[in-house]
Design a protein around this motif. Structure first.
Motif, PDB file in Angstrom:
ATOM      1  N   GLU A 126       1.013  -1.133  -0.116  1.00 57.87           N
ATOM      2  CA  GLU A 126      -0.206  -0.139   0.080  1.00 57.87           C
ATOM      3  C   GLU A 126       0.883   1.371   0.008  1.00 57.87           C
ATOM      4  O   GLU A 126       1.969   1.187   0.581  1.00 57.87           O
ATOM      5  N   ARG A 127       0.416   2.195  -0.602  1.00 61.88           N
ATOM      6  CA  ARG A 127       1.140   3.399  -0.686  1.00 61.88           C
ATOM      7  C   ARG A 127       0.185   4.509   0.092  1.00 61.88           C
ATOM      8  O   ARG A 127      -0.353   5.312  -0.415  1.00 61.88           O
ATOM      9  N   ARG A 132       6.366   6.582   1.143  1.00 64.75           N
ATOM     10  CA  ARG A 132       6.549   5.373   1.758  1.00 64.75           C
ATOM     11  C   ARG A 132       5.497   4.495   1.233  1.00 64.75           C
ATOM     12  O   ARG A 132       4.407   4.615   0.765  1.00 64.75           O
ATOM     13  N   VAL A 133       6.090   3.098   1.116  1.00 67.19           N
ATOM     14  CA  VAL A 133       5.328   1.985   0.767  1.00 67.19           C
ATOM     15  C   VAL A 133       5.314   0.827   1.707  1.00 67.19           C
ATOM     16  O   VAL A 133       6.428   0.473   2.090  1.00 67.19           O
ATOM     17  N   LEU A 156      10.055   0.791  -6.794  1.00 65.05           N
ATOM     18  CA  LEU A 156       9.492   1.612  -6.128  1.00 65.05           C
ATOM     19  C   LEU A 156       8.962   3.046  -6.628  1.00 65.05           C
ATOM     20  O   LEU A 156       9.943   3.480  -7.644  1.00 65.05           O
ATOM     21  N   PRO A 157       8.161   3.728  -6.273  1.00 65.08           N
ATOM     22  CA  PRO A 157       7.907   5.068  -6.744  1.00 65.08           C
ATOM     23  C   PRO A 157       9.170   5.895  -6.263  1.00 65.08           C
ATOM     24  O   PRO A 157       9.824   5.760  -5.394  1.00 65.08           O
ATOM     25  N   ALA A 160      10.750   6.829  -2.605  1.00 63.17           N
ATOM     26  CA  ALA A 160       9.752   6.280  -1.642  1.00 63.17           C
ATOM     27  C   ALA A 160      10.588   5.121  -0.879  1.00 63.17           C
ATOM     28  O   ALA A 160      11.323   4.437  -1.621  1.00 63.17           O
ATOM     29  N   LEU A 187       2.108   1.202  -8.654  1.00 56.30           N
ATOM     30  CA  LEU A 187       2.002   2.197  -7.730  1.00 56.30           C
ATOM     31  C   LEU A 187       2.448   3.611  -8.209  1.00 56.30           C
ATOM     32  O   LEU A 187       2.178   4.588  -7.682  1.00 56.30           O
ATOM     33  N   GLN A 188       3.664   3.222  -9.017  1.00 58.22           N
ATOM     34  CA  GLN A 188       3.948   4.675  -9.545  1.00 58.22           C
ATOM     35  C   GLN A 188       3.257   5.363 -10.211  1.00 58.22           C
ATOM     36  O   GLN A 188       3.355   6.535 -10.220  1.00 58.22           O
ATOM     37  N   THR A 192      -1.590   8.386  -3.647  1.00 60.37           N
ATOM     38  CA  THR A 192      -1.519   7.707  -2.409  1.00 60.37           C
ATOM     39  C   THR A 192      -3.051   7.246  -1.985  1.00 60.37           C
ATOM     40  O   THR A 192      -4.103   7.589  -2.449  1.00 60.37           O
TER      41      THR A 192
END
Length: 669
Positions: A126-127, A132-133, A156-157, A160, A187-188, A192
């Motif tokens: 989850e973002r 943060r992930v 990762l984004p 993050a 998620l990138q 959020t």
């Protein structure tokens, strides 16, 4: 002798001296206290460092035979906290015991566990914030937390970090790190709050796209999930745009182009359905992009209906919604369409929508176009007609031939129609009524009939008969196909079954009191005749039908229909001239028999008083005679279509069928 009393208070100079002595003592002791505090601090540091060294050594030892050490220990002063999942319970107990045995440990918090087999194997990321992930659920014990984090780091984004709260477990699907990286990388392109989940080999994603480009990138990436994995629930909300637009452009060929934004897939489906109806069979080019941002208070479906309503008045042009206003420009269908568009913009705009620019012109209609499209349950007429009389004549011709379908008239009246338009339409309506589906298009003096016939014989016949029925100066092309297999193929099964297949859903029903074959009979009877030629051992028997109870015969003449029927009545396909001669002889013989019978019957005398009503028996006899006459009419057509005289008959002594059953066709060996 009196005793002198003691003073009740110490003299001021004595108190001052005493306080000075106490202060001096404290000052003299401060260095000593500082020395003691420093010794305690550095002593604690040495103890903490020693505890860390020993705990780290114990944790490192748990990596023997594993991808990486499973034990993780944090030290706070003399307190230890142990986390991780041991491969076996015995290894967990041993490691925790060694930590507890370290000299100087005040408190040990045990948060370790044992790796277990889990099913289903669920892992989520989850973002919660931009930087943060967080990972939760189960991660593969055979991979290790550090190694998995390294595999996920490139996905990762930007900027993050990964906070891994997952627990090691067995039962992960094959190639889990690749699938996890695929999920994290999505998620990138999400804002959020986005969540990606692996449930065994099913990948699900929920979130809002960060931009239009990100939404397009997500759709492209999700088209090819990792090998061995499938997509589950994909709930990606389109991004919000500040300049929400929607437009429809009509091209000269009648096709439509959709552009701008659409808020959801369900809205897209509704818009495409409306566009297909407005295009009336022409192409629809969907260039809409998924996005949200329609201003509050505006009803999206109402906006779309209004835009398509305006687009329906265009021959060529564009209707657009932009900046909370609708504008229309281009070439209108006719002069009346310009006034209609202005009225719509003034009186029919949905709430919240402003009136934009109306820039329409009405040019001469060249070429003059008329379309009649037959669907599964409706017939749609669109384009232009010269006057109301022509429109009424066309509808009067369509209604009895398409009585099961609804007739939707969308024609407009305008000058410029080619000569003999009514005659050309009349000649082509009957062939259109014999098709399962089709479209009749008139462009200038060119007529084109396309569609699907249930029978290949009928399709071949239309290609020859329709061009000959056109008025002078007109031309016609026929592009009618058939899905049916050739009737002469011998390996299609028993002939009786093939006859049932060809007549199923096509009841042959005469008009009340009539023995004339209707146009929709021809393709069915052509197919039956072809089947008879392919089954020489079978004989076709025809049984007529009665009129509905209480229905009087139709007496009103239709000169337009009669004239068109003479022009377009098909000639049955003849397989053999000799057989046709026999059929003609048979027909002639039957005609002579009928004439002889009529001569032998006494003619009733003319009377001034009204004739008495027929009795029930007389009405039954009349109905049976009518049913037999209908059967003989069908037999006559089949014989002219090449069925030998002896293999098509209307047997006597057979009870006629009801109007609901229609003409009966059966094979007898």
């Amino acid at each position: 002798m009196s005793t002198p009393s003691l003073p009740s208070q110490v003299p001021p100079h004595g108190r001052t001296l005493r306080s000075r002595l106490i202060r001096a003592g404290w000052i003299a002791g401060l260095p000593l206290l500082a020395v003691i505090a420093a010794a305690a601090y550095f002593g604690m540091l040495r103890v903490t460092e020693r505890l860390e060294r020993e705990a780290t050594a114990i944790a490192a030892a748990t990596g023997e035979g594993q991808p990486e050490p499973w034990l993780r220990v944090s030290v706070t002063g003399r307190d230890l906290t142990a986390t991780g999942e041991a491969p076996e319970a015995s290894q967990r107990e041993a490691a925790v015991g060694r930590l507890a045995a370290i000299d100087g440990v005040r408190r040990l918090t045990d948060r370790t566990g044992v790796v277990e087999e889990v099913s289903p194997f669920v892992w989520s990321v989850e973002r919660p914030a931009a930087g943060r992930v967080e990972a939760t659920g189960s991660r593969p014990a055979e991979v290790g937390a550090f190694e998995l984090a390294q595999r996920l780091k490139p996905a990762l984004p930007r900027d993050a970090t990964l906070n891994d709260n997952a627990r090691a477990a067995r039962g992960a699907p094959r190639d889990f790190p690749d699938a996890a990286a695929f999920a994290v990388e999505r998620l990138q392109d999400l804002t959020t709050g986005a969540v990606a989940t692996l449930n065994d080999t099913v990948i699900s994603i929920r979130g809002e796209a960060a931009s239009l480009a990100a939404y397009d990138a997500l759709r492209t990436a999700l088209a090819t999930p990792p090998q061995g994995y499938t997509l589950g629930t994909i709930e990606i909300t389109p991004p919000v745009v500040g300049d929400f637009r929607f437009g429809v452009s009509r091209r000269p060929d009648g096709s439509l182009e959709l552009n701008g934004h659409v808020a959801s897939e369900s809205a897209r489906e509704e818009i495409r359905a409306a566009a297909a109806e407005a295009a009336e069979g022409a192409a629809v080019d969907d260039r809409l992009r998924d996005a949200r941002g329609l201003p509050p208070g505006i009803d999206g479906p109402a906006l779309a209906r209004f835009v398509f309503q305006l687009a329906g008045l265009l021959h060529e042009g564009r209707v657009s919604f932009e900046g909370e206003a609708v504008s229309v420009e281009g070439n209108a269908l006719d002069a009346g369409a310009v006034a209609e568009a202005q009225t719509l913009m003034r009186d029919a705009r949905p709430l919240g929508i402003a009136a934009g620019r109306v820039a329409l012109s009405a040019r001469p209609i060249v070429p003059y176009v008329l379309r009649i499209r037959r669907g599964s349950d409706s017939v749609t007429v669109s384009g232009h007609l010269p006057d109301r009389a022509t429109r009424e004549a066309l509808l009067a011709r369509l209604n009895p031939r398409f009585f099961r379908e609804s007739i939707q008239d969308r024609t407009r009246l305008a000058e410029g129609a080619p000569a003999a338009l009514g005659a050309a339409v009349a000649a082509a309506v009957d062939p259109l009524s014999t098709l399962a589906s089709g479209e009749l298009t008139i462009t200038g003096t060119s007529l084109r009939l396309t569609g699907t016939s249930l029978y290949p014989e009928s399709a071949a016949r239309l290609a020859q008969s329709l061009p000959k029925a056109m008025p002078a100066g007109w031309n016609a092309t026929v592009a009618v196909t058939s899905d049916a297999a050739p009737s002469a193929t011998a390996d299609l099964g028993p002939c009786g079954q093939r006859l049932a297949e060809r007549t199923a859903g096509h009841t042959l029903r005469f008009a009340p009191g009539s023995t004339a074959l209707a146009p929709e009979f021809y393709p069915v009877l052509d197919a039956v005749a072809a089947l008879a030629r392919a089954c020489p051992a079978e004989r076709i028997e025809v049984v007529g039908h009665l009129d509905p109870a209480g229905v009087k015969p139709e007496t009103q003449a239709d000169p337009v229909a009669d004239e068109a029927a003479k022009e377009t009545a098909p000639k049955p396909t003849k397989a053999d001239p000799k057989k046709d001669a026999k059929a003609n002889k048979g027909s002639k013989a039957k005609a002579e028999t009928k004439q002889d019978a009529s001569k032998s019957e006494p003619k009733p005398e003319a009377k001034s008083e009204p004739k008495p009503e027929k009795t029930e028996a007389e009405r039954a006899d009349a109905g049976a005679d009518l049913a037999r006459a209908r059967a003989l009419a069908v037999v006559d057509y089949l014989q002219k279509a090449g069925v030998p005289l002896e293999r098509a008959a209307a047997p006597t002594g057979v009870a006629p069928l009801s109007d609901r059953q229609g003409i009966g066709l059966s094979l007898r060996s």
